[in-house]
Design an enzyme around this catalytic site. Sequence first.
Site, PDB file in Angstrom:
ATOM      1  N   ASP A  62       8.141 -16.618  -9.009  1.00  0.00           N
ATOM      2  CA  ASP A  62       7.918 -17.125  -7.654  1.00  0.00           C
ATOM      3  C   ASP A  62       8.226 -15.989  -6.681  1.00  0.00           C
ATOM      4  O   ASP A  62       9.380 -15.740  -6.345  1.00  0.00           O
ATOM      5  CB  ASP A  62       8.828 -18.320  -7.349  1.00  0.00           C
ATOM      6  CG  ASP A  62       8.409 -19.579  -8.069  1.00  0.00           C
ATOM      7  OD1 ASP A  62       7.198 -19.869  -8.099  1.00  0.00           O
ATOM      8  OD2 ASP A  62       9.284 -20.276  -8.610  1.00  0.00           O
ATOM      9  N   ARG A  70      11.956 -13.468  -5.614  1.00  0.00           N
ATOM     10  CA  ARG A  70      12.942 -13.211  -6.674  1.00  0.00           C
ATOM     11  C   ARG A  70      13.333 -11.746  -6.794  1.00  0.00           C
ATOM     12  O   ARG A  70      14.438 -11.440  -7.218  1.00  0.00           O
ATOM     13  CB  ARG A  70      12.403 -13.709  -8.020  1.00  0.00           C
ATOM     14  CG  ARG A  70      11.932 -15.150  -8.038  1.00  0.00           C
ATOM     15  CD  ARG A  70      12.979 -16.118  -7.552  1.00  0.00           C
ATOM     16  NE  ARG A  70      12.540 -17.511  -7.722  1.00  0.00           N
ATOM     17  CZ  ARG A  70      13.040 -18.536  -7.079  1.00  0.00           C
ATOM     18  NH1 ARG A  70      14.005 -18.343  -6.181  1.00  0.00           N
ATOM     19  NH2 ARG A  70      12.584 -19.755  -7.295  1.00  0.00           N
ATOM     20  N   ARG A 133       8.119 -22.067   3.989  1.00  0.00           N
ATOM     21  CA  ARG A 133       7.185 -21.712   2.916  1.00  0.00           C
ATOM     22  C   ARG A 133       5.762 -22.166   3.233  1.00  0.00           C
ATOM     23  O   ARG A 133       4.814 -21.687   2.605  1.00  0.00           O
ATOM     24  CB  ARG A 133       7.640 -22.332   1.598  1.00  0.00           C
ATOM     25  CG  ARG A 133       9.014 -21.868   1.148  1.00  0.00           C
ATOM     26  CD  ARG A 133       9.554 -22.744   0.020  1.00  0.00           C
ATOM     27  NE  ARG A 133       8.786 -22.588  -1.201  1.00  0.00           N
ATOM     28  CZ  ARG A 133       8.903 -23.406  -2.251  1.00  0.00           C
ATOM     29  NH1 ARG A 133       9.726 -24.451  -2.193  1.00  0.00           N
ATOM     30  NH2 ARG A 133       8.197 -23.193  -3.341  1.00  0.00           N
ATOM     31  N   LYS A 163       0.233 -25.087  -4.465  1.00  0.00           N
ATOM     32  CA  LYS A 163       1.303 -26.052  -4.704  1.00  0.00           C
ATOM     33  C   LYS A 163       1.770 -26.625  -3.363  1.00  0.00           C
ATOM     34  O   LYS A 163       1.615 -25.975  -2.330  1.00  0.00           O
ATOM     35  CB  LYS A 163       2.457 -25.395  -5.473  1.00  0.00           C
ATOM     36  CG  LYS A 163       3.080 -24.157  -4.800  1.00  0.00           C
ATOM     37  CD  LYS A 163       4.064 -23.482  -5.749  1.00  0.00           C
ATOM     38  CE  LYS A 163       4.821 -22.378  -5.016  1.00  0.00           C
ATOM     39  NZ  LYS A 163       5.738 -21.639  -5.910  1.00  0.00           N
ATOM     40  N   HIS A 164       2.214 -27.918  -3.355  1.00  0.00           N
ATOM     41  CA  HIS A 164       2.526 -28.818  -4.458  1.00  0.00           C
ATOM     42  C   HIS A 164       1.665 -30.058  -4.279  1.00  0.00           C
ATOM     43  O   HIS A 164       1.947 -30.860  -3.396  1.00  0.00           O
ATOM     44  CB  HIS A 164       3.993 -29.178  -4.457  1.00  0.00           C
ATOM     45  CG  HIS A 164       4.908 -27.987  -4.492  1.00  0.00           C
ATOM     46  ND1 HIS A 164       5.267 -27.272  -3.345  1.00  0.00           N
ATOM     47  CD2 HIS A 164       5.532 -27.361  -5.532  1.00  0.00           C
ATOM     48  CE1 HIS A 164       6.080 -26.284  -3.678  1.00  0.00           C
ATOM     49  NE2 HIS A 164       6.259 -26.300  -4.997  1.00  0.00           N
ATOM     50  N   HIS A 176      14.303 -30.664  -5.767  1.00  0.00           N
ATOM     51  CA  HIS A 176      15.234 -29.993  -6.673  1.00  0.00           C
ATOM     52  C   HIS A 176      16.468 -30.868  -6.910  1.00  0.00           C
ATOM     53  O   HIS A 176      17.124 -30.759  -7.947  1.00  0.00           O
ATOM     54  CB  HIS A 176      15.677 -28.642  -6.097  1.00  0.00           C
ATOM     55  CG  HIS A 176      14.574 -27.637  -5.998  1.00  0.00           C
ATOM     56  ND1 HIS A 176      13.721 -27.581  -4.924  1.00  0.00           N
ATOM     57  CD2 HIS A 176      14.190 -26.651  -6.841  1.00  0.00           C
ATOM     58  CE1 HIS A 176      12.854 -26.598  -5.101  1.00  0.00           C
ATOM     59  NE2 HIS A 176      13.114 -26.021  -6.254  1.00  0.00           N
ATOM     60  N   ASP A 248       5.689 -28.693 -12.153  1.00  0.00           N
ATOM     61  CA  ASP A 248       6.801 -27.956 -11.568  1.00  0.00           C
ATOM     62  C   ASP A 248       7.933 -27.993 -12.595  1.00  0.00           C
ATOM     63  O   ASP A 248       7.836 -28.650 -13.638  1.00  0.00           O
ATOM     64  CB  ASP A 248       7.208 -28.575 -10.228  1.00  0.00           C
ATOM     65  CG  ASP A 248       7.856 -27.569  -9.275  1.00  0.00           C
ATOM     66  OD1 ASP A 248       8.300 -26.500  -9.748  1.00  0.00           O
ATOM     67  OD2 ASP A 248       7.933 -27.851  -8.066  1.00  0.00           O
TER      68      ASP A 248
END
Length: 340
Positions: A62, A70, A133, A163-164, A176, A248
């Site tokens: 990601d 990352r 995002r 996504k999503h 999450h 996901d």
Amino acid sequence: MGPVMLDVVGHELDAEEREILDHPLVGGVILFSRNFDDPAQLRELVRQIRQAARHPLLVTVDQEGGRVQRFHQGFTRLPAAQSYAALNTPQEAQRLALEGGWLMACEMIAMDIDLSFAPVLDLGHGSAAIGERAFHREAESAIPLAQAFIDGMHQAGMKATGKHFPGHGKVSADSHKETPIDARPLVQIVEHDMVIFRTLNACGKLDAVMPAHVIYSQADSRPASGSPYWLQQVLRQTLGFEGVVFSDDLSMNGAAVMGSYAQRAQASLDAGCDMVLVCNNRQGAISVLDHLSAAGSPRIARLRHRGQVDREGLMGSARWKQAHQDLQRLHQRWEEAKQA
């Protein structure tokens, strides 16, 4: 390629990971910040992963930009998607979005990474899981930016994952941590959130889609990631999508309503996913590999990167230098604007 994507723990593979990666159901690896020290180490880790698997697999990450990036040291600090439209004219925003998609993809392909799960196509900035995002709160403004970003990725040789699906932007809960429930009428989701997916798919921009761990209660009692209604009836049949469908991460609490790890994976594949992600839980991943009844999809192999990028040559190119400068500047302006 096998239908399971999993993670590894550190900067290099351990013996158990080498054995797991050679399992025929493993078709991909997703990397996280904990796997990164510097570009040379990362390139070596990717080499180890491909060597251990002894069969083709996807190496992914990601690397969206903003708060979801990352790899930092040695890579361009990418701006958040929201910043493109928020701080620029529409024309300049599209130019920067194209360069952002191209530069991100080139920098990843230079590491032999196939795929960054991008772009985010959710609308609105109020969701805890999405926020900056998202490109915009309105589809008509988000679509040209997402299309430009994808065009840049494609220029570099990387496929795009939207996504999503069908849209995470209107729920405040973070999938999450829990399973969000979107109780809006179905027509509102179809005519607002899904417009960007429908439009980009119709013009051939979407190579893959990742559904949300969100329950759209007016349509189905299951999260979209485990819903035949959303993945088969709506995505495949109504929208005519022919690309890859990724779940996901099934270790997210939003997926817990589907049962154990093995049950979550089986439910997602039965619902219409081609590949499931099982991250940050080694025993959960092993359980999936031990109990899953599924074959890999031939679609997955289409997502291998097609670029030939030499890192030194890339960073010496005029296009990279200009894009790097412009994107770093936009990132800095956005961080300053958030503090104002």
